[in-house]
Design an enzyme around this catalytic site. Structure first.
Site, PDB file in Angstrom:
ATOM      1  N   ASN A 130       0.865  -1.060   0.141  1.00 29.12           N
ATOM      2  CA  ASN A 130      -0.058  -0.052  -0.071  1.00 29.12           C
ATOM      3  C   ASN A 130       0.875   0.981   0.006  1.00 29.12           C
ATOM      4  O   ASN A 130       1.311   1.509   1.091  1.00 29.12           O
ATOM      5  CB  ASN A 130      -0.795  -0.091   1.089  1.00 29.12           C
ATOM      6  CG  ASN A 130      -1.872   0.891   1.270  1.00 29.12           C
ATOM      7  OD1 ASN A 130      -1.804   1.927   0.581  1.00 29.12           O
ATOM      8  ND2 ASN A 130      -2.981   0.567   1.967  1.00 29.12           N
ATOM      9  N   ARG A 157      -2.612  -1.629  -3.820  1.00 26.59           N
ATOM     10  CA  ARG A 157      -3.777  -0.576  -3.670  1.00 26.59           C
ATOM     11  C   ARG A 157      -3.424   0.669  -4.719  1.00 26.59           C
ATOM     12  O   ARG A 157      -2.359   1.116  -4.421  1.00 26.59           O
ATOM     13  CB  ARG A 157      -3.801  -0.079  -2.047  1.00 26.59           C
ATOM     14  CG  ARG A 157      -4.588   0.981  -2.321  1.00 26.59           C
ATOM     15  CD  ARG A 157      -4.676   1.556  -1.008  1.00 26.59           C
ATOM     16  NE  ARG A 157      -5.847   2.733  -0.940  1.00 26.59           N
ATOM     17  CZ  ARG A 157      -5.638   3.695   0.032  1.00 26.59           C
ATOM     18  NH1 ARG A 157      -4.771   3.887   0.627  1.00 26.59           N
ATOM     19  NH2 ARG A 157      -6.633   4.697  -0.087  1.00 26.59           N
ATOM     20  N   HIS A 187     -11.657   5.706  -1.876  1.00 23.16           N
ATOM     21  CA  HIS A 187     -11.570   4.845  -0.754  1.00 23.16           C
ATOM     22  C   HIS A 187     -12.660   3.753  -0.847  1.00 23.16           C
ATOM     23  O   HIS A 187     -13.110   3.562   0.002  1.00 23.16           O
ATOM     24  CB  HIS A 187     -12.077   5.833   0.626  1.00 23.16           C
ATOM     25  CG  HIS A 187     -11.318   6.990   0.980  1.00 23.16           C
ATOM     26  ND1 HIS A 187     -11.652   8.126   1.352  1.00 23.16           N
ATOM     27  CD2 HIS A 187      -9.724   6.667   1.209  1.00 23.16           C
ATOM     28  CE1 HIS A 187     -10.708   8.721   1.573  1.00 23.16           C
ATOM     29  NE2 HIS A 187      -9.765   8.026   1.661  1.00 23.16           N
ATOM     30  N   ARG A 190      -6.293  18.468   3.034  1.00 23.93           N
ATOM     31  CA  ARG A 190      -7.074  19.094   1.905  1.00 23.93           C
ATOM     32  C   ARG A 190      -8.399  19.811   2.346  1.00 23.93           C
ATOM     33  O   ARG A 190      -8.904  19.274   3.395  1.00 23.93           O
ATOM     34  CB  ARG A 190      -7.383  17.858   1.057  1.00 23.93           C
ATOM     35  CG  ARG A 190      -6.141  17.149   0.270  1.00 23.93           C
ATOM     36  CD  ARG A 190      -6.474  15.882  -0.291  1.00 23.93           C
ATOM     37  NE  ARG A 190      -6.082  14.625   0.514  1.00 23.93           N
ATOM     38  CZ  ARG A 190      -6.275  13.583   0.505  1.00 23.93           C
ATOM     39  NH1 ARG A 190      -6.979  13.085  -0.489  1.00 23.93           N
ATOM     40  NH2 ARG A 190      -6.054  12.666   1.215  1.00 23.93           N
ATOM     41  N   GLU A 234      -8.538  -2.437   4.846  1.00 26.58           N
ATOM     42  CA  GLU A 234      -8.117  -2.250   3.345  1.00 26.58           C
ATOM     43  C   GLU A 234      -7.194  -3.490   3.088  1.00 26.58           C
ATOM     44  O   GLU A 234      -7.307  -4.161   1.838  1.00 26.58           O
ATOM     45  CB  GLU A 234      -7.567  -0.941   2.865  1.00 26.58           C
ATOM     46  CG  GLU A 234      -8.635   0.118   2.798  1.00 26.58           C
ATOM     47  CD  GLU A 234      -8.476   1.503   3.021  1.00 26.58           C
ATOM     48  OE1 GLU A 234      -7.580   1.593   3.883  1.00 26.58           O
ATOM     49  OE2 GLU A 234      -8.789   2.396   2.363  1.00 26.58           O
TER      50      GLU A 234
END
Ligand code: AMP
Length: 404
Positions: free
Chosen positions: A7, A97, A185, A246, A389
């Site tokens: 990842n 990922r 996501h 962000r 994940e």
């Protein structure tokens, strides 16, 4: 069936090894985990294995060589103290990922030169992530030359968005050029919706769920019949909720104003939007919600404002997602903030009582995922679910190699 997951992010590369064979004692727990982080000129490798053995090394590196220690981290798979009793041929696949799959990659894929070209072609849209993901694939191809590399995309789950949610109301040509809402996501949103149905003993097909992925990056998804119907992130991972660094959604007029008045160059704008906004930009303290909550506790006004904006946008986002579903049965909180902050869950749900969301404050304050935290009379069932994940990527890679 041992699957390694890589990842690769903008400031770290995480890796985990899972044993998904039927005889594995606990397939959900990784046998081995590594993290390579870089911070300025310092790089840190931390590795642990399921026997509790640890390896940690800090080194100074030149910024252009950041991430070059991925091999050193992977070597800890075979070396003491964290090495396991296996070698490279025991790794059945490496799952990666990849944040942005672009218009074409809407399913997990075995990596080929064409897949790599498709990932590279959308790197400009998700510069923090896709370039790191491709670097991870290329390194892994060299390190495990005979092992299949599988790419799993964060955008894929949202490929089912109805056109009304997907298409931006600019000129139609934008849509023809691939400028639409991709959403991100997706690996965790899909997992949370499925897991919520299982925990509630409900059929996924009959459930309307809003999933809240609240980590460094934050997004919501509206899921009905197990399919993504709406989501807050858009063409890039900048849209939607306020995040660590962000801003989430902004009036595009601000951006054209800043560029037109030459207060900022396009490169500076990218930097501000990706690294200097959100919780950090407003508080001036930190992008980490734990620091914001601590500063709110000491009466820091800018931290309070950052917290208030975060909650305001989260509440309105959840209500909007419920609107897209024309109803709501379940609400899920996941990822770093969603799993660990009872304050955020309480503040967010307080003003959503009109939707039938009511928390049990004791369950909420003591929540250890995966768990339900709604009050017995709550019409909407609220759950806290741990993001998994890496495990999802490993399972996806296994299913792709040997479909059941
Ligand atoms: P993730 O991206 O899922 O790893 O989430 C990382 C973020 O989770 C951190 O930057 C923190 O803002 C947040 N976080 C982790 N633990 C807590 C906590 N106990 N309370 C509030 N926020 C937390």
């Amino acid at each position: 069936m041992k699957i390694l997951v890589l990842n690769s992010g903008s400031s770290s590369q995480k890796t985990a090894l899972f044993d998904l064979s039927p005889q594995a004692a606990d397939p959900a727990s990784p046998l081995w985990e590594g993290k390579l982080e870089w911070d300025g000129s310092k790089e840190t490798i931390t590795v642990t294995n399921s026997d509790g053995k640890k390896f940690r090394e800090e080194s100074r590196v030149l910024p252009e060589k950041r991430g070059s220690s991925l091999g050193k981290m992977l070597d800890q798979l075979w070396q003491p103290p964290t090495g396991l009793d296996l070698d490279r041929k025991d790794i059945a696949a490496v799952g990666h990922r990849i944040v942005h799959g672009g218009p074409r990659l809407t399913e997990p894929a075995i990596v080929t030169p064409e897949v790599k070209r498709a990932i590279a072609s959308v790197s400009a849209i998700a510069p923090l992530h896709n370039i790191a993901g491709l670097d991870g694939i290329e390194y892994s191809e060299g390190y495990f030359p005979k092992v299949p590399q599988i790419a799993v995309f964060d955008t894929a789950f949202h490929s089912t968005l109805p056109l009304a949610a997907k298409v931006y109301p600019g000129p139609y040509e934008w849509y023809e050029q691939g400028i639409w809402r991709y959403g991100f996501h997706g690996i965790n949103h899909a997992y949370c919706a499925t897991r919520a149905a299982r925990l509630l003993g409900r059929d996924l097909a009959s459930l309307k769920t809003v999933t809240c992925h609240l980590g460094n990056g934050c997004s919501l998804a509206a899921v009905a019949d197990g399919r993504s119907m709406d989501t807050t992130m858009g063409f890039s991972p900048l849209e939607g909720l306020m995040m660590g660094t962000r801003p989430g959604s902004l009036d595009p007029g601000i951006l054209t104003h800043l560029l037109r008045s030459r207060q900022i160059t396009q490169a500076e704008l990218d930097e501000v939007l990706n690294h200097q906004s959100g919780l950090l930009g407003i508080s001036g303290i930190s992008s980490d919600m734990r620091d914001i909550l601590a500063a709110v506790g000491t009466g820091n006004e800018r931290a309070r404002l950052a917290f208030d904006i975060f909650i305001h946008r989260l509440q309105s986002g959840i209500a909007a997602m419920a609107g897209s579903l024309a109803g709501l049965d379940a609400l899920v909180f996941s990822a770093g903030i969603g799993e660990n902050s009872p304050e955020i869950r309480t503040s967010c749900c307080e003003r959503l009582a009109f939707l039938g969301i009511e928390l049990d404050q004791t369950k909420n304050s003591l929540a250890i995922p995966d768990v339900e935290v709604s009050s017995p009379g709550s019409r909407v069932r609220t759950l806290v679910i741990r993001a998994q994940e890496d495990l999802c990527i490993a399972q996806t890679a296994m299913n792709l190699l040997s479909p059941c």
